[in-house]
Motif scaffolding. Structure first.
Motif, mmCIF file in Angstrom:
data_model
loop_
_atom_site.group_PDB
_atom_site.id
_atom_site.type_symbol
_atom_site.label_atom_id
_atom_site.label_comp_id
_atom_site.label_asym_id
_atom_site.label_seq_id
_atom_site.Cartn_x
_atom_site.Cartn_y
_atom_site.Cartn_z
ATOM 1 N N MET A 93 -3.499 6.326 9.426
ATOM 2 C CA MET A 93 -4.305 6.615 8.240
ATOM 3 C C MET A 93 -5.004 7.969 8.380
ATOM 4 O O MET A 93 -5.098 8.731 7.415
ATOM 5 C CB MET A 93 -5.349 5.508 8.017
ATOM 6 C CG MET A 93 -4.779 4.190 7.607
ATOM 7 S SD MET A 93 -6.101 2.947 7.583
ATOM 8 C CE MET A 93 -5.180 1.501 7.134
ATOM 9 N N ARG A 94 -5.498 8.271 9.581
ATOM 10 C CA ARG A 94 -6.127 9.561 9.830
ATOM 11 C C ARG A 94 -5.117 10.687 9.631
ATOM 12 O O ARG A 94 -5.445 11.728 9.052
ATOM 13 C CB ARG A 94 -6.694 9.622 11.250
ATOM 14 C CG ARG A 94 -7.880 8.707 11.483
ATOM 15 C CD ARG A 94 -8.388 8.798 12.908
ATOM 16 N NE ARG A 94 -8.985 10.101 13.146
ATOM 17 C CZ ARG A 94 -8.923 10.769 14.298
ATOM 18 N NH1 ARG A 94 -8.309 10.252 15.346
ATOM 19 N NH2 ARG A 94 -9.489 11.939 14.425
ATOM 20 N N TRP B 187 -3.832 4.382 0.301
ATOM 21 C CA TRP B 187 -4.555 4.699 1.529
ATOM 22 C C TRP B 187 -5.097 6.117 1.579
ATOM 23 O O TRP B 187 -5.825 6.458 2.509
ATOM 24 C CB TRP B 187 -3.650 4.463 2.729
ATOM 25 C CG TRP B 187 -3.526 3.026 3.120
ATOM 26 C CD1 TRP B 187 -4.112 1.946 2.522
ATOM 27 C CD2 TRP B 187 -2.766 2.506 4.204
ATOM 28 N NE1 TRP B 187 -3.766 0.794 3.174
ATOM 29 C CE2 TRP B 187 -2.934 1.111 4.214
ATOM 30 C CE3 TRP B 187 -1.959 3.078 5.169
ATOM 31 C CZ2 TRP B 187 -2.329 0.283 5.155
ATOM 32 C CZ3 TRP B 187 -1.349 2.266 6.101
ATOM 33 C CH2 TRP B 187 -1.529 0.885 6.093
ATOM 34 N N LYS B 188 -4.781 6.972 0.630
ATOM 35 C CA LYS B 188 -5.257 8.346 0.696
ATOM 36 C C LYS B 188 -6.793 8.366 0.691
ATOM 37 O O LYS B 188 -7.431 7.763 -0.154
ATOM 38 C CB LYS B 188 -4.742 9.161 -0.475
ATOM 39 C CG LYS B 188 -5.170 10.603 -0.414
ATOM 40 C CD LYS B 188 -4.599 11.433 -1.523
ATOM 41 C CE LYS B 188 -5.074 12.862 -1.356
ATOM 42 N NZ LYS B 188 -4.474 13.742 -2.319
ATOM 43 N N LEU C 50 -0.638 0.036 -5.528
ATOM 44 C CA LEU C 50 0.615 -0.703 -5.637
ATOM 45 C C LEU C 50 0.198 -2.155 -5.862
ATOM 46 O O LEU C 50 -0.157 -2.524 -6.960
ATOM 47 C CB LEU C 50 1.455 -0.505 -4.367
ATOM 48 C CG LEU C 50 2.874 -1.039 -4.354
ATOM 49 C CD1 LEU C 50 3.699 -0.448 -5.486
ATOM 50 C CD2 LEU C 50 3.552 -0.727 -3.025
ATOM 51 N N VAL C 51 0.216 -2.980 -4.860
ATOM 52 C CA VAL C 51 -0.413 -4.297 -4.930
ATOM 53 C C VAL C 51 -1.864 -4.139 -4.472
ATOM 54 O O VAL C 51 -2.790 -4.595 -5.118
ATOM 55 C CB VAL C 51 0.329 -5.326 -4.053
ATOM 56 C CG1 VAL C 51 -0.415 -6.647 -4.008
ATOM 57 C CG2 VAL C 51 1.751 -5.522 -4.561
ATOM 58 N N GLY C 52 -2.025 -3.457 -3.357
ATOM 59 C CA GLY C 52 -3.345 -3.113 -2.846
ATOM 60 C C GLY C 52 -3.622 -1.647 -3.121
ATOM 61 O O GLY C 52 -2.763 -0.921 -3.611
ATOM 62 N N HIS D 117 0.827 -1.208 0.000
ATOM 63 C CA HIS D 117 0.000 0.000 0.000
ATOM 64 C C HIS D 117 0.861 1.257 0.000
ATOM 65 O O HIS D 117 1.790 1.368 0.796
ATOM 66 C CB HIS D 117 -0.906 0.046 1.239
ATOM 67 C CG HIS D 117 -1.860 -1.099 1.327
ATOM 68 N ND1 HIS D 117 -3.032 -1.137 0.599
ATOM 69 C CD2 HIS D 117 -1.820 -2.232 2.058
ATOM 70 C CE1 HIS D 117 -3.669 -2.261 0.892
ATOM 71 N NE2 HIS D 117 -2.952 -2.946 1.764
ATOM 72 N N LYS D 118 0.493 2.203 -0.870
ATOM 73 C CA LYS D 118 1.101 3.535 -0.853
ATOM 74 C C LYS D 118 0.215 4.453 -0.035
ATOM 75 O O LYS D 118 -0.973 4.201 0.131
ATOM 76 C CB LYS D 118 1.236 4.083 -2.276
ATOM 77 C CG LYS D 118 2.284 3.362 -3.092
ATOM 78 C CD LYS D 118 2.497 4.081 -4.400
ATOM 79 C CE LYS D 118 3.636 3.416 -5.161
ATOM 80 N NZ LYS D 118 4.042 4.238 -6.295
ATOM 81 N N MET D 119 0.786 5.539 0.439
ATOM 82 C CA MET D 119 0.024 6.501 1.222
ATOM 83 C C MET D 119 -0.733 7.473 0.319
ATOM 84 O O MET D 119 -1.528 8.266 0.802
ATOM 85 C CB MET D 119 0.947 7.260 2.182
ATOM 86 C CG MET D 119 1.655 6.352 3.185
ATOM 87 S SD MET D 119 0.565 5.191 4.057
ATOM 88 C CE MET D 119 -0.425 6.300 5.019
#
Length: 160
Positions: free
Chosen positions: A153-154, A96-97, A91-93, A84-86
């Motif tokens: 994540m927040r 997260w933005k 990416l693969v998953g 996961h990228k931010m």
């Protein structure tokens, strides 16, 4: 070794996605039909806003917990960043933005701690699986680790 991992991942995806002769085009034009079928069909108690798991009411403070977010960043670097990228880039998953803006905290916590059940039942997760083609592995995170990841994540979504 990488080819063996790739072959195993491909086999898992095939096993997860196969086995249904149902016409998927009927749900393609109406995204609510997938959710409706999932919530009223075989499992009427499933709540797509909460997900599947033990978290029913996650209380978030208006202000970010910096210590918890830092711990979440460490966990992410170790267990999540390889997939996961931010940003919103896959990416693969999925990236997260905006994840905390699109999903309730209970849903996020339940998915982090119980991905297999969520993949099997949740229409949003199933739609992501069709795009990403790889099931999220269960990282066996503690409740505290999952909460720290949520706080990270927040932070990524601009909570201060």
């Amino acid at each position: 070794m990488k080819s063996l991992t790739l072959i195993c991942s491909f086999a898992l995806v095939l096993a997860a996605c196969g086995g249904s002769n149902q016409d998927k085009s009927s749900n393609a034009t109406d995204p609510s039909s997938t959710e409706s079928a999932s919530t009223t069909g075989s499992n009427p108690s499933y709540d797509p806003n909460r997900g599947e798991g033990k978290f029913t009411d996650v209380k978030l403070a208006a202000k970010l917990d910096g210590v918890m977010a830092s711990k979440g960043e460490e966990i992410s670097d170790l267990k999540c960043a390889s997939c996961h990228k931010m940003t919103d880039e896959k990416l693969v998953g999925p990236g997260w933005k905006g994840v905390t803006e699109r999903n309730k905290p209970e849903w996020i916590m339940n998915f982090i701690t119980n991905p297999d059940a969520m993949i099997d039942k949740d229409p949003k997760v199933q739609a992501m699986l069709e795009i990403c083609m790889v099931r999220m592995p269960n990282q066996n995170l503690s409740d505290d680790d999952a909460r720290a990841l949520l706080e990270y994540m927040r932070k990524n979504d601009g909570v201060k």
